[in-house]
Write an enzyme that holds these catalytic residues in place. Sequence first.
Site, mmCIF file in Angstrom:
data_model
loop_
_atom_site.group_PDB
_atom_site.id
_atom_site.type_symbol
_atom_site.label_atom_id
_atom_site.label_comp_id
_atom_site.label_asym_id
_atom_site.label_seq_id
_atom_site.Cartn_x
_atom_site.Cartn_y
_atom_site.Cartn_z
ATOM 1 N N ARG A 1 5.189 -8.154 1.202
ATOM 2 C CA ARG A 1 4.429 -9.365 1.516
ATOM 3 C C ARG A 1 4.916 -10.499 0.633
ATOM 4 O O ARG A 1 5.953 -10.390 0.001
ATOM 5 C CB ARG A 1 2.942 -9.094 1.318
ATOM 6 N N GLY B 1 12.525 -35.469 38.678
ATOM 7 C CA GLY B 1 12.779 -36.663 39.487
ATOM 8 C C GLY B 1 14.200 -36.584 40.034
ATOM 9 O O GLY B 1 15.112 -36.137 39.342
ATOM 10 N N LEU C 1 9.133 -40.078 23.663
ATOM 11 C CA LEU C 1 7.846 -40.044 24.355
ATOM 12 C C LEU C 1 7.162 -38.706 24.061
ATOM 13 O O LEU C 1 7.643 -37.655 24.476
ATOM 14 C CB LEU C 1 8.039 -40.185 25.866
ATOM 15 N N ALA C 2 6.066 -38.771 23.320
ATOM 16 C CA ALA C 2 5.424 -37.524 22.878
ATOM 17 C C ALA C 2 3.905 -37.614 22.977
ATOM 18 O O ALA C 2 3.185 -36.934 22.249
ATOM 19 C CB ALA C 2 5.831 -37.231 21.437
ATOM 20 N N LYS D 1 1.837 -30.351 23.495
ATOM 21 C CA LYS D 1 3.060 -29.700 24.006
ATOM 22 C C LYS D 1 4.244 -29.820 23.064
ATOM 23 O O LYS D 1 4.952 -28.834 22.821
ATOM 24 C CB LYS D 1 3.421 -30.293 25.378
ATOM 25 N N ASN E 1 -5.744 -3.825 -8.273
ATOM 26 C CA ASN E 1 -5.506 -5.174 -8.816
ATOM 27 C C ASN E 1 -6.649 -6.135 -8.531
ATOM 28 O O ASN E 1 -6.635 -7.263 -9.000
ATOM 29 C CB ASN E 1 -4.199 -5.757 -8.260
ATOM 30 N N LYS F 1 3.157 -6.658 -2.984
ATOM 31 C CA LYS F 1 2.706 -8.050 -2.872
ATOM 32 C C LYS F 1 2.817 -8.716 -4.231
ATOM 33 O O LYS F 1 2.373 -8.138 -5.226
ATOM 34 C CB LYS F 1 1.253 -8.100 -2.381
ATOM 35 N N ARG G 1 0.149 -28.463 31.828
ATOM 36 C CA ARG G 1 0.681 -27.233 32.439
ATOM 37 C C ARG G 1 0.966 -26.135 31.411
ATOM 38 O O ARG G 1 1.179 -24.985 31.766
ATOM 39 C CB ARG G 1 1.957 -27.563 33.246
ATOM 40 N N ARG H 1 -6.833 12.573 -16.751
ATOM 41 C CA ARG H 1 -7.443 13.309 -15.642
ATOM 42 C C ARG H 1 -8.218 14.460 -16.264
ATOM 43 O O ARG H 1 -7.956 14.854 -17.407
ATOM 44 C CB ARG H 1 -6.365 13.838 -14.695
HETATM 45 C C1 UD1 Z 1 9.736 -36.848 33.677
HETATM 46 C C2 UD1 Z 1 10.426 -37.853 34.601
HETATM 47 C C3 UD1 Z 1 11.286 -37.109 35.609
HETATM 48 C C4 UD1 Z 1 12.294 -36.246 34.891
HETATM 49 C C5 UD1 Z 1 11.616 -35.313 33.882
HETATM 50 C C6 UD1 Z 1 12.654 -34.662 33.008
HETATM 51 C C7 UD1 Z 1 8.897 -39.745 34.797
HETATM 52 C C8 UD1 Z 1 7.916 -40.442 35.660
HETATM 53 N N1 UD1 Z 1 9.417 -38.625 35.283
HETATM 54 O O1 UD1 Z 1 8.878 -36.061 34.504
HETATM 55 O O2 UD1 Z 1 11.963 -38.016 36.460
HETATM 56 O O3 UD1 Z 1 13.053 -35.488 35.835
HETATM 57 O O4 UD1 Z 1 10.721 -36.042 33.023
HETATM 58 O O5 UD1 Z 1 12.117 -33.701 32.186
HETATM 59 O O6 UD1 Z 1 9.196 -40.211 33.735
HETATM 60 N N2 UD1 Z 1 4.456 -38.913 28.096
HETATM 61 C C9 UD1 Z 1 3.882 -39.897 27.315
HETATM 62 N N3 UD1 Z 1 2.858 -40.615 27.826
HETATM 63 C C10 UD1 Z 1 2.384 -40.446 29.090
HETATM 64 C C11 UD1 Z 1 2.992 -39.446 29.896
HETATM 65 C C12 UD1 Z 1 4.016 -38.698 29.361
HETATM 66 O O7 UD1 Z 1 4.285 -40.081 26.166
HETATM 67 O O8 UD1 Z 1 1.457 -41.153 29.489
HETATM 68 C C13 UD1 Z 1 5.554 -38.097 27.520
HETATM 69 C C14 UD1 Z 1 5.242 -36.618 27.529
HETATM 70 O O9 UD1 Z 1 4.638 -36.232 26.313
HETATM 71 C C15 UD1 Z 1 6.619 -35.992 27.694
HETATM 72 C C16 UD1 Z 1 7.418 -37.049 28.436
HETATM 73 O O10 UD1 Z 1 6.700 -38.256 28.323
HETATM 74 O O11 UD1 Z 1 7.227 -35.722 26.460
HETATM 75 C C17 UD1 Z 1 7.609 -36.720 29.930
HETATM 76 O O12 UD1 Z 1 6.354 -36.593 30.555
HETATM 77 P P1 UD1 Z 1 6.061 -35.494 31.653
HETATM 78 O O13 UD1 Z 1 4.686 -35.696 32.149
HETATM 79 O O14 UD1 Z 1 6.438 -34.153 31.167
HETATM 80 O O15 UD1 Z 1 7.065 -35.962 32.799
HETATM 81 P P2 UD1 Z 1 7.726 -35.063 33.928
HETATM 82 O O16 UD1 Z 1 6.769 -34.856 35.022
HETATM 83 O O17 UD1 Z 1 8.383 -33.884 33.343
HETATM 84 CA CA CA Z 2 8.391 -32.995 31.366
#
Ligand code: UD1
Ligand code: CA
Length: 466
Positions: free
Chosen positions: A329, A140, A7-8, A21, A382, A347, A14, A436
Site C-alpha cells: 500500500r 456533422g 469548448l468544455a 464529460k 500498529n 503499509k 449521453r 509466551r
Molecule cells: C459537434 C459538432 C459536429 C461534429 C462533432 C465532432 C456542432 C453543432 N456540432 O457535435 O459537427 O461532427 O462535434 O465531435 O458543433 N459545448 C459547449 N457548450 C454548449 C454545447 C457544447 O461548450 O452549449 C461543448 C461540449 O462540452 C463539447 C463540445 O462543445 O466539448 C461539442 O459539443 P457536443 O454537444 O458534444 O457536440 P456534437 O453533437 O458532438
Molecule cells: Ca461531441
Amino acid sequence: MVAVAILAAGKGSRMKSDLPKVLHPLGGMTLIERVLNTLGGLSPERTLIIVGHGAERVTSTLAGRPGLEFVHQAPLLGTGHAVQQLMPRLEGYRGDLLVLNGDVPLLRPATLHALVTQHQQAGNAVTLLTACLADATGYGRVFCDAHNRVEGIIEHRDCTPEQRHNPRVNAGIYCFHWPRLAEVLPRLQSQNQQQEYYLTDVMQWLRPAAAVDVADSAEILGINDRKQLADAAEVVQSRVREGWLTAGVTLIDPASITIDETVHLEPDIVIEPQTHLRGQTQIQRGSHIGPGCWIEDSHIGPDCRVLYAVVSQSRLARGSRVGPYAHLREGVEVGDNCRVGNFVELKKTSLGSHTNVAHLSYLGDASLGSQVNVGGGTITANYDGHQKHPTRIGDRSKTGVNNTLVAPLTVGCDVTIAAGSTITEDLPDDCLAIARSRQVIKSGWRPRYLAADGASVNTVPTQPSL
Ligand code: UD1
Ligand code: CA
C-alpha cells in the site's frame, strides 16, 4: 498569431454520469487534459476554456496549469453560443483562433500544427479538420464544392437520408480568422432539431473555407457516450503498447495489458499478461512484471520480479522480489534484494537491503533494517483505535513465526524473537526474547479426567459422530 479556445461547457448527457464529460479519464488523463496536451508545439498566445456544466470541478482539475483563462457559458445553448461568449474577451484581437471541442481527445500535436500552418499559408477565413468515416453516425457532415472548398456543415440530426450518405465528417476542430468569425457569430439562429446555436452554421458565411482530411481517422473520435470512450481507450492502448514494443519492452499477450500514457518504462522489461500499470509509474531495465499485477504511482528499480501483486505509491530498489499475492500500500520502500512474499501486506513501511518478509505478514508504519528476517505470520499491532504507532527493527534481527509486535516498539539489532511471542516492550541489541506462556505437559491426564467424571478408567470414550 494564434489563440486557442476549448469548448468544455456541455453537459455530456449521453455519458449518463455525474462527472462532467471532459473530466472522464482516458489512459491516465482526463479528456480536457489530453486536449490541452495536444497544444504542445503551438505556444498559443492565449488559451481560453469555455466552462459551464460542472464548471467548478473543471477549473479545479486544471488549477495546476498556468496561463488558462476560464470563460463561463450559461445557459448552455450550443457550440456557437459557447464561442459567442468569447467576443468580449477577444475584442480587438486580430489573429487566428483555434477552436477545439473538449471531447475530441486523440488528436496528435502534429495534426493541429499542420492545420494552423495550412490555414495561415492559404489565408483562409476558416480551415477545419475533416475525415471520411465508414460509420459517420452522430457527426456533422461537411459538404464541399468541386474545388474542395467548404460550402456548409449539416448536423447528423438535421441531415436528409441522402445527406447522411456523405461520409465526410466535421472533427470539431477549426482554425478561424477571429475578426471574420466575430463578424458573423451574431447572425447564428437556433432553428434546428436541437434548438441550439451551432458553431458549424458559420461556415455558410465564411470564405475561403477549406477542409483538411486527417490521415488517421482515429484521431478525430469524439466522445459522446461510454461506447466511444471505450473505443478511444482501445486506440490509446494500442498506441501506447506499440510505442513500448518499439522501445524494447516485451509485452506477452499485449491485448490483456493496460498501460497509462503517464507510465515510463525502460528497455528489456518483460510485462506478462493481465498487468495494469497506472499513473506516475516508472519501471527500470531488466524487471519482470506479472502476470496479474496492478502497479500504480510506483517506482520499480532494475531487475525486480513482481508477480500477482498490487503495488501503490511505493518504491522497490534493485533486484527485489514481490509476490505472489502481496499488497504494497502507500509509502512502502523496499531496499535492494529483498523478498516480499505470499500474502504479505505492507503499509508505510521501509525495508533495508536483503530483508525478507516472506509469508503471511502485515507490517504497518514499520522501518526494518538490512538482513532482517520476518517470520511467517508476524503482525505489527500498529493501531490502538485512535492513533497509528511505529515499529522499528534493527539490522540482522529475526522475528519468529506468529509474532505480534505491539507498537510503539523498537527492536534492536541482532535480536531473535521466539515463535508465538507477543512483544510489548522494546528489545535491546543482541538478545533473545521469548514472550509466551511455557508449555505444560501432564502425563496420564486423560484416564484421570475420565475417572473424575465417573466413567470407568478402562472405558474407551465413544467418538462423537461427525
Ligand atoms: C459537434 C459538432 C459536429 C461534429 C462533432 C465532432 C456542432 C453543432 N456540432 O457535435 O459537427 O461532427 O462535434 O465531435 O458543433 N459545448 C459547449 N457548450 C454548449 C454545447 C457544447 O461548450 O452549449 C461543448 C461540449 O462540452 C463539447 C463540445 O462543445 O466539448 C461539442 O459539443 P457536443 O454537444 O458534444 O457536440 P456534437 O453533437 O458532438
Ligand atoms: Ca461531441
